[in-house]
Design a protein around this motif. Structure first.
Motif, short mmCIF file in Angstrom:
data_model
loop_
_atom_site.label_atom_id
_atom_site.label_comp_id
_atom_site.label_asym_id
_atom_site.label_seq_id
_atom_site.Cartn_x
_atom_site.Cartn_y
_atom_site.Cartn_z
N VAL B 108 112.89 -41.74 53.33
CA VAL B 108 113.68 -42.10 54.51
C VAL B 108 115.16 -42.08 54.12
O VAL B 108 115.51 -42.24 52.96
N SER B 109 116.02 -41.90 55.11
CA SER B 109 117.47 -41.94 54.87
C SER B 109 117.96 -43.37 55.08
O SER B 109 117.24 -44.22 55.63
N ASP B 112 117.69 -44.25 58.62
CA ASP B 112 116.32 -44.58 59.03
C ASP B 112 116.00 -46.04 58.72
O ASP B 112 115.38 -46.74 59.52
N VAL B 113 116.41 -46.48 57.52
CA VAL B 113 116.11 -47.85 57.11
C VAL B 113 116.82 -48.84 58.01
O VAL B 113 116.24 -49.82 58.48
N MET B 116 115.32 -49.46 61.30
CA MET B 116 114.13 -50.33 61.32
C MET B 116 114.47 -51.72 61.86
O MET B 116 113.63 -52.39 62.46
N GLY B 117 115.71 -52.15 61.67
CA GLY B 117 116.13 -53.44 62.19
C GLY B 117 116.10 -53.47 63.71
O GLY B 117 116.10 -54.54 64.31
N VAL B 128 113.13 -43.70 68.21
CA VAL B 128 114.49 -44.18 67.96
C VAL B 128 115.44 -43.20 68.64
O VAL B 128 115.76 -42.15 68.10
N HIS B 150 123.03 -40.31 55.76
CA HIS B 150 121.95 -39.33 55.68
C HIS B 150 121.45 -39.11 54.26
O HIS B 150 120.70 -38.17 54.00
N GLN B 152 119.07 -39.84 51.13
CA GLN B 152 117.77 -40.47 50.87
C GLN B 152 118.05 -41.71 50.01
O GLN B 152 118.95 -41.70 49.16
N ILE B 153 117.31 -42.78 50.27
CA ILE B 153 117.70 -44.08 49.74
C ILE B 153 117.63 -44.21 48.22
O ILE B 153 118.28 -45.07 47.65
#
Lengths: 464, 272
Positions: B108-109, B112-113, B116-117, B128, B150, B152-153
């Motif tokens: 996930v980017s 994306d994380v 989630m909130g 989303v 953007h 990736q984590i």
């Protein structure tokens, strides 16, 4: 040999096509829940479920037979209804296995994998036992359960039943992922937050287990218990190496699964005839397509592990090698710049030799480094030796400036003797861009003129 | 067997009244495998304050947060957020788990994380949409991470990862935040950024309960402190509670009897 292989493949028939389609649909259907199992680090759960669902299938078969005996189930309606009962049986037993595993893990205070190992072997053993006991009642062939019957997929007219079943499962799985993408993603990534937000991560876990079990059972009939595990994990694992977005990972795993099926069947048709014929076994006409599909999935994974753009072994070592080359080239620039500072130029000495003598790099790296510098116009070869061009001098000045700023910065903040500064700066200089150099100079303020060894720190631009 | 050794729980009023107390814990005991890790916690968090949860390792700080959110079951007691059960106040409570609790290799980017909130507000099955992505991006910008949206984590540093988690909590736009060690293993710049965000939240009248390890910064960063060591040692304004005597109680000499009884309960419960 290639010609021979092509000749064999030219004889590809509708049966071959249906084998590939069935295998591909089964593999694709498995890849969808497989992606989530892999990301939740529960790949072995798939293995376990593929074994435990045997018990579910057998129980469902026996139940269906009983119902037919009692007259509640028309024997004629067997096909579709039987599939539904089988899938339901596997889902129930799969769920049971997941719950029992969790329970043993908690109560018995053992590791998750140990609990899993206990549960799935017992369920599998029970399943096998029932298959033997009930073999005459229900028409279950143990070999068929283990190895599948993908080869018989294309026999008969119209769309073969296994292709239809796997296709439906694939569509259902895709629809589920499409609908619950957010919820699946968050409960796989951060179960705590998912539960706090009202997406019960444990319920999602059980739902995933049930869907996986159902998918596995549908895939069994065509590819068998053993191969199903490869189909469940290998394509998602391959896709995981190729991308770092979940949506793309699922799409790529679908493509990999389909390609694996095609490649697998082609290998099953071609390889035995070519390989075994050479070895003198003329009686072996073909290999198990399902088995070869698993092999092909493994090969695709291997290829991805080697060649994946970011995570692949080769690309990683290539990136390392490139970095080494860049550092060697920059070291050469710095060396020539320092020689110029002393009023010397690299008279007569070939730059590679110079670099090799001054720095710990191999002959090949040194030669390549000087070649890249000449190519990008930083270095000039003259009769008098190697000279920096204006462009090269600019780059070299930046490097040397970074090196000396770093030494000053270290000396300012740490009470280090002067001879401890050079080695660290030698490493750091390659990573100090113009902006970082500016920040360093700002932090050092007036002291940013001379380094701790008394050498002047060159400015960003030539004053002349 | 075990129920007989514990006093019967008092009849608890099951009523809910909307109130101003962001988090109210009443007589909560939490046990893992029948071994209590939190005993009889009574606590009312004052609104609009930054509250540090402080205590030695294994003192139940994380458990307190998780039990308040219902992520681990409480053996007894009750929790109210603004006077109501958590299930009815999800939208008003933000949660920042420990950074180590998730797999940072997950595909996930950062955006994306953070999005989630917003899942709670987006609702089940809805995608989303662009509107929410903009909101997530705004939250990332608030922690100075817009440029990394953007990525990736796994390509982020520890401090950047922690900021992404903070941005995710900001995106929840809650009224009370529960944060589990947001300062653990972060760089100086991130620490400053987190403190700034916390103060911003406070100026908006929001409350944050933060599990904190660095005793030296408690006085600087927080208004209130909650000292924990399996039971509540003390809670209140920092200048009153954060005293060497209370710290000795929390950190020094473990409460031997508490441990011993806990151990006995575990053995009696059949655990090994």
């Amino acid at each position: 040999m290639i010609r021979e292989a092509l000749d064999i493949l030219a004889g590809w028939s509708a049966i071959d096509l249906w084998i590939v389609v069935t295998g591909a649909l089964a593999a694709m259907a498995c890849a969808v829940p497989g992606c989530f199992l892999l990301l939740r680090r529960q790949s072995m759960m798939g293995d376990a479920l593929s074994h435990t669902s045997l018990l579910g299938v057998v129980l469902a078969f026996l139940a269906a037979d009983k119902l037919a005996d009692l007259g509640w189930l028309a024997p004629a309606a067997k096909g579709g209804v039987h599939h539904a009962i089988m899938v339901a049986g596997a889902m129930v037993v799969g769920l049971l296995a997941a719950i029992l595993t969790e329970w043993i893990q908690k109560r018995g205070r053992v590791e998750a994998s140990a609990a899993l190992g206990v549960v799935f072997t017992i369920f599998f053993a029970l399943g096998l036992l029932l298959v033997r006991v009930a073999a005459d009642k229900a028409h279950i062939d143990p070999d068929c359960v283990l190895y599948g019957t993908v080869e018989s997929a294309g026999i008969g007219d119209g769309v073969p039943e296994p292709a239809l079943v796997n296709g439906i499962v694939l569509l259902v799985n895709l629809a589920l992922v499409f609908l619950f993408f957010k919820e699946l993603r968050i409960s796989a990534f951060d179960p705590g937050l998912a539960t706090a937000l009202g997406v019960n991560a444990r319920a999602m876990h059980y739902a995933l287990m049930a869907v996986t079990a159902a998918t596995l059972v549908a895939a069994y009939e065509s590819v068998g218990v053993i191969v199903v595990v490869a189909m469940l994990i290998a394509p998602p694992a391959t896709a995981h190496l190729l991308t770092d977005r979940l949506g793309r990972m699922i799409l790529i795993s679908l493509v990999v699964a389909a390609v694996g099926a095609l490649l697998g069947h082609a290998m099953a048709v071609v390889l035995p005839r070519i390989v075994f014929a050479r070895l003198g076994y003329t009686t072996v006409g073909s290999a198990s397509s399902a088995g070869m599909m698993a092999v092909a999935s493994g090969l695709l994974f291997g290829a991805a592990a080697l060649f994946a753009p970011r995570h692949g072994v080769l690309s990683k070592s290539l990136a390392q090698w490139r970095l080494g080359l860049k550092i060697a080239a920059e070291d050469l620039l710095g060396l020539l710049y320092r020689l110029e500072e002393h009023g010397l130029s690299a008279h007569g000495a070939a730059a590679p030799d110079l670099l090799q003598r001054a720095l710990p790099v191999g002959r090949l790296t040194a030669a390549l480094a000087s070649w890249t510098l000449r190519r990008n116009g930083s270095l000039l070869v003259t009769a008098g030796g190697y000279r920096l061009t204006d462009k090269g001098r600019m780059a070299a000045r930046g490097l040397v400036r970074g090196h000396r700023l770093w030494e000053s910065y270290l000396a300012k903040h740490f009470p280090l003797p002067p001879d401890h500064l050079h080695a660290s700066a030698e490493m750091a200089e390659h990573y100090l861009g113009a902006q970082l150099r500016q920040e360093l100079a700002g932090e050092l303020a007036e002291t940013a003129k001379v380094d701790p060894h008394g050498r002047s720190i060159p400015g960003e631009k030539d004053k002349a | 067997m075990i129920t007989r050794t514990l006093p019967a729980p008092l009849p608890i009023s099951d009523q809910e009244h909307p109130g101003s107390c962001p988090l109210s814990i009443h007589d909560m005991t939490v046990a893992y495998h029948r071994r209590p890790v939190l005993w009889d916690i009574d606590y009312d968090a004052p609104p609009g304050k930054l509250i540090a949860i402080v205590g030695p390792n294994g003192s139940g700080k994380t458990t307190l947060i998780k039990a308040a959110l219902g992520l681990v079951p409480a053996a007894s007691g009750e929790v109210r957020f603004f006077g109501m059960r958590y299930a009815r106040q999800r939208g008003r409570v933000g949660y920042v788990p420990q950074r180590e609790s998730v797999d940072w290799d997950f595909p996930v980017s950062a955006l994306d994380v953070v999005a989630m909130g917003l899942y709670g507000r987006i609702g089940w099955c809805w995608p989303v949409t662009r509107r929410y992505q903009r909101e997530a991006l705004a939250a990332l910008a608030r922690v100075g991470m817009a440029d990394y949206a953007h990525r990736q984590i796994s390509q982020l540093s520890g401090g950047q990862q922690q900021r992404v988690f903070l941005a995710r909590a900001l995106a929840q736009s809650a009224d009370v935040y529960l944060m589990d060690e947001p300062f653990a293993g972060v760089d100086a710049a991130t620490e400053r950024a987190i403190v700034e965000i916390l103060r911003e939240l406070r100026s908006q009248g929001k409350t944050a309960l933060v599990v904190h390890h660095d005793l030296q910064t408690v006085t600087d960063y927080f208004d209130e402190v909650l000292l924990l060591n399996m039971r509540l040692i003390a809670a209140g304004p920092v200048e009153q509670v954060f005293t060497s005597e209370n710290l000795r109680k929390a950190y020094g000499g473990k409460l031997a009897l508490l441990d011993e009884v806990g151990h006995k309960m575990r053995l009696a419960g059949g655990g090994q």
